[in-house]
Design a protein around this motif. Structure first.
Motif, PDB file in Angstrom:
ATOM      1  N   ALA A  14     -18.199   2.667  22.769  1.00  0.00           N
ATOM      2  CA  ALA A  14     -18.791   1.762  21.778  1.00  0.00           C
ATOM      3  C   ALA A  14     -19.140   0.409  22.406  1.00  0.00           C
ATOM      4  O   ALA A  14     -20.211  -0.148  22.149  1.00  0.00           O
ATOM      5  CB  ALA A  14     -17.857   1.566  20.590  1.00  0.00           C
ATOM      6  N   ALA A  15     -18.262  -0.120  23.248  1.00  0.00           N
ATOM      7  CA  ALA A  15     -18.532  -1.405  23.907  1.00  0.00           C
ATOM      8  C   ALA A  15     -19.721  -1.281  24.856  1.00  0.00           C
ATOM      9  O   ALA A  15     -20.584  -2.174  24.909  1.00  0.00           O
ATOM     10  CB  ALA A  15     -17.294  -1.886  24.656  1.00  0.00           C
ATOM     11  N   ASP A  62      -9.992   4.067  24.775  1.00  0.00           N
ATOM     12  CA  ASP A  62      -9.859   3.152  25.909  1.00  0.00           C
ATOM     13  C   ASP A  62     -10.202   3.906  27.197  1.00  0.00           C
ATOM     14  O   ASP A  62      -9.470   4.815  27.605  1.00  0.00           O
ATOM     15  CB  ASP A  62      -8.422   2.625  25.947  1.00  0.00           C
ATOM     16  CG  ASP A  62      -8.183   1.620  27.062  1.00  0.00           C
ATOM     17  OD1 ASP A  62      -8.929   1.597  28.063  1.00  0.00           O
ATOM     18  OD2 ASP A  62      -7.216   0.847  26.927  1.00  0.00           O
ATOM     19  N   LEU A  63     -11.304   3.551  27.823  1.00  0.00           N
ATOM     20  CA  LEU A  63     -11.742   4.244  29.031  1.00  0.00           C
ATOM     21  C   LEU A  63     -10.811   3.988  30.209  1.00  0.00           C
ATOM     22  O   LEU A  63     -10.666   4.836  31.083  1.00  0.00           O
ATOM     23  CB  LEU A  63     -13.172   3.844  29.386  1.00  0.00           C
ATOM     24  CG  LEU A  63     -14.233   4.232  28.354  1.00  0.00           C
ATOM     25  CD1 LEU A  63     -15.612   3.763  28.810  1.00  0.00           C
ATOM     26  CD2 LEU A  63     -14.220   5.735  28.100  1.00  0.00           C
ATOM     27  N   ARG A 104     -14.098  -6.443  32.090  1.00  0.00           N
ATOM     28  CA  ARG A 104     -13.358  -5.294  31.557  1.00  0.00           C
ATOM     29  C   ARG A 104     -13.780  -4.958  30.128  1.00  0.00           C
ATOM     30  O   ARG A 104     -13.915  -3.791  29.780  1.00  0.00           O
ATOM     31  CB  ARG A 104     -11.860  -5.605  31.635  1.00  0.00           C
ATOM     32  CG  ARG A 104     -10.980  -4.461  31.248  1.00  0.00           C
ATOM     33  CD  ARG A 104      -9.506  -4.831  31.461  1.00  0.00           C
ATOM     34  NE  ARG A 104      -8.649  -3.745  31.079  1.00  0.00           N
ATOM     35  CZ  ARG A 104      -8.181  -2.820  31.909  1.00  0.00           C
ATOM     36  NH1 ARG A 104      -8.510  -2.883  33.187  1.00  0.00           N
ATOM     37  NH2 ARG A 104      -7.400  -1.861  31.471  1.00  0.00           N
ATOM     38  N   ARG A 105     -13.998  -5.949  29.319  1.00  0.00           N
ATOM     39  CA  ARG A 105     -14.329  -5.736  27.911  1.00  0.00           C
ATOM     40  C   ARG A 105     -15.640  -4.951  27.738  1.00  0.00           C
ATOM     41  O   ARG A 105     -15.759  -4.103  26.863  1.00  0.00           O
ATOM     42  CB  ARG A 105     -14.410  -7.070  27.180  1.00  0.00           C
ATOM     43  CG  ARG A 105     -14.846  -6.921  25.730  1.00  0.00           C
ATOM     44  CD  ARG A 105     -14.853  -8.229  25.028  1.00  0.00           C
ATOM     45  NE  ARG A 105     -13.526  -8.396  24.451  1.00  0.00           N
ATOM     46  CZ  ARG A 105     -13.093  -9.501  23.908  1.00  0.00           C
ATOM     47  NH1 ARG A 105     -13.845 -10.570  23.871  1.00  0.00           N
ATOM     48  NH2 ARG A 105     -11.897  -9.567  23.394  1.00  0.00           N
ATOM     49  N   THR A 106     -16.632  -5.215  28.572  1.00  0.00           N
ATOM     50  CA  THR A 106     -17.925  -4.538  28.468  1.00  0.00           C
ATOM     51  C   THR A 106     -17.793  -3.032  28.639  1.00  0.00           C
ATOM     52  O   THR A 106     -18.506  -2.264  28.006  1.00  0.00           O
ATOM     53  CB  THR A 106     -18.904  -5.089  29.525  1.00  0.00           C
ATOM     54  OG1 THR A 106     -19.091  -6.482  29.289  1.00  0.00           O
ATOM     55  CG2 THR A 106     -20.247  -4.385  29.479  1.00  0.00           C
ATOM     56  N   GLY A 149     -26.216   9.730  26.406  1.00  0.00           N
ATOM     57  CA  GLY A 149     -26.550   9.229  27.740  1.00  0.00           C
ATOM     58  C   GLY A 149     -25.372   8.551  28.410  1.00  0.00           C
ATOM     59  O   GLY A 149     -25.126   8.739  29.600  1.00  0.00           O
ATOM     60  N   ILE A 150     -24.625   7.773  27.637  1.00  0.00           N
ATOM     61  CA  ILE A 150     -23.430   7.100  28.169  1.00  0.00           C
ATOM     62  C   ILE A 150     -22.395   8.126  28.590  1.00  0.00           C
ATOM     63  O   ILE A 150     -21.810   8.031  29.671  1.00  0.00           O
ATOM     64  CB  ILE A 150     -22.854   6.109  27.137  1.00  0.00           C
ATOM     65  CG1 ILE A 150     -23.825   4.938  26.929  1.00  0.00           C
ATOM     66  CG2 ILE A 150     -21.474   5.608  27.574  1.00  0.00           C
ATOM     67  CD1 ILE A 150     -23.514   4.071  25.726  1.00  0.00           C
TER      68      ILE A 150
END
Length: 115
Positions: free
Chosen positions: A100-101, A60-61, A93-95, A37-38
Protein backbone atom coordinates in the motif's frame (compact mmCIF):
# COMPACT_ATOMS: atom_id res chain seq x y z
CA UNK A 1 -5.78 -16.57 -7.11
CA UNK A 2 -7.90 -18.78 -4.85
CA UNK A 3 -8.05 -17.87 -1.21
CA UNK A 4 -7.82 -20.45 1.53
CA UNK A 5 -8.03 -20.26 5.29
CA UNK A 6 -4.30 -20.79 5.85
CA UNK A 7 -2.21 -17.75 6.75
CA UNK A 8 0.36 -16.65 4.16
CA UNK A 9 3.22 -16.86 6.64
CA UNK A 10 4.35 -19.77 8.79
CA UNK A 11 4.98 -17.29 11.62
CA UNK A 12 2.13 -14.94 12.63
CA UNK A 13 4.68 -12.26 13.58
CA UNK A 14 5.12 -11.64 9.82
CA UNK A 15 1.57 -10.32 9.57
CA UNK A 16 0.82 -6.65 9.92
CA UNK A 17 -1.74 -5.71 12.51
CA UNK A 18 -5.24 -5.91 11.12
CA UNK A 19 -4.29 -7.67 7.89
CA UNK A 20 -5.47 -11.10 9.05
CA UNK A 21 -3.09 -12.50 6.45
CA UNK A 22 -5.61 -12.11 3.63
CA UNK A 23 -4.90 -10.76 0.17
CA UNK A 24 -6.46 -7.38 -0.64
CA UNK A 25 -10.18 -7.17 -1.22
CA UNK A 26 -11.40 -7.22 -4.80
CA UNK A 27 -12.81 -4.13 -6.46
CA UNK A 28 -9.74 -1.92 -6.39
CA UNK A 29 -10.25 -0.82 -10.01
CA UNK A 30 -7.15 0.87 -11.43
CA UNK A 31 -5.25 -0.01 -8.25
CA UNK A 32 -5.53 -3.71 -9.11
CA UNK A 33 -3.15 -3.36 -12.07
CA UNK A 34 -0.72 -1.26 -10.07
CA UNK A 35 -0.77 -3.69 -7.15
CA UNK A 36 -0.25 -6.61 -9.54
CA UNK A 37 2.76 -4.78 -11.00
CA UNK A 38 4.16 -4.11 -7.53
CA UNK A 39 3.70 -7.76 -6.56
CA UNK A 40 5.50 -8.82 -9.74
CA UNK A 41 8.47 -6.57 -8.99
CA UNK A 42 8.48 -7.72 -5.35
CA UNK A 43 8.59 -11.36 -6.45
CA UNK A 44 11.40 -10.70 -8.93
CA UNK A 45 13.54 -8.15 -7.09
CA UNK A 46 12.53 -8.02 -3.43
CA UNK A 47 14.23 -11.18 -2.16
CA UNK A 48 11.33 -11.86 0.20
CA UNK A 49 11.13 -14.93 2.40
CA UNK A 50 7.48 -15.40 1.40
CA UNK A 51 5.43 -15.46 -1.81
CA UNK A 52 4.67 -11.85 -2.78
CA UNK A 53 1.30 -12.98 -4.15
CA UNK A 54 0.20 -14.04 -0.68
CA UNK A 55 0.89 -10.70 1.00
CA UNK A 56 -1.95 -8.40 2.02
CA UNK A 57 -1.45 -4.81 0.87
CA UNK A 58 -0.77 -3.68 4.44
CA UNK A 59 1.62 -6.48 5.45
CA UNK A 60 5.02 -5.35 6.70
CA UNK A 61 7.47 -6.12 3.89
CA UNK A 62 10.45 -5.91 6.23
CA UNK A 63 8.91 -8.57 8.47
CA UNK A 64 8.36 -10.63 5.30
CA UNK A 65 12.10 -10.55 4.58
CA UNK A 66 12.76 -7.30 2.68
CA UNK A 67 16.32 -6.16 3.37
CA UNK A 68 18.12 -2.95 2.48
CA UNK A 69 19.70 -4.74 -0.48
CA UNK A 70 16.30 -6.06 -1.57
CA UNK A 71 14.86 -2.58 -1.17
CA UNK A 72 17.37 -1.18 -3.66
CA UNK A 73 16.49 -3.89 -6.17
CA UNK A 74 12.81 -3.27 -5.53
CA UNK A 75 13.18 0.46 -6.10
CA UNK A 76 15.05 -0.07 -9.37
CA UNK A 77 12.47 -2.60 -10.53
CA UNK A 78 9.60 -0.26 -9.66
CA UNK A 79 11.25 2.59 -11.54
CA UNK A 80 11.48 0.42 -14.62
CA UNK A 81 8.01 -1.11 -14.25
CA UNK A 82 6.20 2.20 -13.80
CA UNK A 83 8.59 4.54 -15.66
CA UNK A 84 9.15 6.73 -12.61
CA UNK A 85 12.15 7.90 -10.62
CA UNK A 86 12.11 7.94 -6.83
CA UNK A 87 13.41 11.26 -5.51
CA UNK A 88 15.79 11.22 -2.57
CA UNK A 89 13.05 12.30 -0.16
CA UNK A 90 11.19 9.02 -0.84
CA UNK A 91 14.22 6.79 -0.27
CA UNK A 92 13.27 5.75 3.23
CA UNK A 93 11.89 2.76 5.10
CA UNK A 94 8.34 4.12 5.21
CA UNK A 95 8.03 4.32 1.40
CA UNK A 96 8.72 0.58 1.04
CA UNK A 97 7.10 -0.75 4.22
CA UNK A 98 4.06 -2.26 2.49
CA UNK A 99 2.48 -2.75 -0.90
CA UNK A 100 0.00 0.00 0.00
CA UNK A 101 2.83 2.44 0.83
CA UNK A 102 4.58 1.61 -2.44
CA UNK A 103 1.31 2.02 -4.37
CA UNK A 104 0.75 5.45 -2.81
CA UNK A 105 4.31 6.57 -3.59
CA UNK A 106 4.17 5.34 -7.19
CA UNK A 107 0.72 6.87 -7.70
CA UNK A 108 2.05 10.19 -6.41
CA UNK A 109 5.02 10.01 -8.77
CA UNK A 110 2.79 9.21 -11.75
CA UNK A 111 0.12 11.79 -10.91
CA UNK A 112 2.21 14.70 -9.79
CA UNK A 113 5.84 14.00 -10.30
CA UNK A 114 6.43 13.43 -6.59
CA UNK A 115 4.54 11.79 -3.78
Amino acid sequence: MPQDASPPFPNPSFQAAGSAGLPPAAGGGADDGMIAGIRSVLAECGGLAVDAGRLAVDDDLYAAGLTSHGCVGLMLGLEEQFDVEFPEKLLNRRTFESIAAIRDAVRGLIDGGEA
